[in-house]
Design an enzyme around this catalytic site. Sequence first.
Site, short mmCIF file in Angstrom:
data_model
loop_
_atom_site.label_atom_id
_atom_site.label_comp_id
_atom_site.label_asym_id
_atom_site.label_seq_id
_atom_site.Cartn_x
_atom_site.Cartn_y
_atom_site.Cartn_z
N GLU A 57 0.82 -1.22 0.00
CA GLU A 57 0.00 0.00 0.00
C GLU A 57 0.86 1.27 0.00
O GLU A 57 0.65 2.20 0.77
CB GLU A 57 -1.02 -0.01 1.14
CG GLU A 57 -2.17 -0.96 0.86
CD GLU A 57 -3.36 -0.81 1.80
OE1 GLU A 57 -3.51 0.25 2.45
OE2 GLU A 57 -4.15 -1.77 1.88
N ASP A 172 1.32 -8.61 2.61
CA ASP A 172 -0.06 -8.58 3.11
C ASP A 172 -0.85 -9.49 2.19
O ASP A 172 -1.30 -9.08 1.13
CB ASP A 172 -0.60 -7.15 3.09
CG ASP A 172 -2.06 -7.08 3.51
OD1 ASP A 172 -2.61 -8.13 3.91
OD2 ASP A 172 -2.66 -5.99 3.43
#
Length: 275
Positions: A57, A172
Site C-alpha cells: 500500500e 499482506d
Amino acid sequence: WIKMAAASVSSSSSHNYGFSLLSWNIDGLDARDLKVRTSTVISVIKNLLPDVLYLQEIVPTTWEILNSGLGSIYECRCANHELPYFHGVFIRKSKRIIISDSMQIAKFPHSQMLRHLLHQKVRIDGHVVHLLTSHLESMKASKDERKNQLSQCIEEILKCTTRDEVSIFGGDLNIRDEEVDAVGLPEGCADVWVMLGSNPEHQWTWDTSANNNLMVKYKAKCRFDRLYLSQPPKSKTKITPTSLKLIGKDKIEKIERFPSDHWGVLASFEIIKET
C-alpha cells in the site's frame, strides 16, 4: 535483533550467516496524517535496518517520501510507481548482498485491485535467495480470486524449488488458514510464524481491538501478513528462521495514531552453508 555478520561455527563442515526481513502494509491509502505516518515508518526502518523490506500500500506520494528517506540505504524497486497504489521490495545496499539487475513482475490476470507478484533474486553472503512479495486480493468476498493468486505465487515458488534454490514469499496476503489449506503448500514450504512455534503474541497483524487507526466499531483480529519459507530438500544452503515479532505498535504522540493499521512482521533468518 541481531544484525548477523559472517561468523564461524564450532564445526568446520558448515558456515553460518544471517539476515532480517520486514514485511509491512504501510497504509498509504489512508490520506489522514500520511506524511507524518510515512516519516515514522522510515524512522522505524532506520532504527531496525532490516536487510530486506516488503512494503505494501505504497502510493506515489509515499513512494517519493520513501525514496528520499531510504534511497541512500536501500535499493527501492516496484512494478510501476505511477499506479494509484502498489507494493515494493527494498534491499539494503551492502557488500553482503548482490542484487540481480532485473526484477520479474507477474500480473494476476483477474485481479480487480491491480494486484501482482514481484520476484527479485539476490545473493546474500554468496547464497541465492529468491524474494517474492505480493499484496493479494482484499476482502472476504474475494476469497476465490485470492486463492487463484496464491496458486500463481506457489507456481513461482516451485520454479525456484526445481533449481534447488531457496525462496521467501510474503506480504499482506489477506489470506485465511482455510484458504491456504484449500490451495495447499508444496513440499518444503512452511509458514515462518508456525515454524517458530505459533507464538500468540505475534499472531494478529491486523487487530482493530488494539489498533484504532481505522476508527471502526467492529473488533477483528486477522493474520493477514505472513512469510513463507521454501526450502528445497536438495539445496546445499539451509535457511532457518530464528525469530519473528510484530513492530509498529507505538503510537505517534502528536497525532495519537499508529504508523499503519497493520503491524509489521519482522523476521530474522540464519543461513547455514554445508561444505
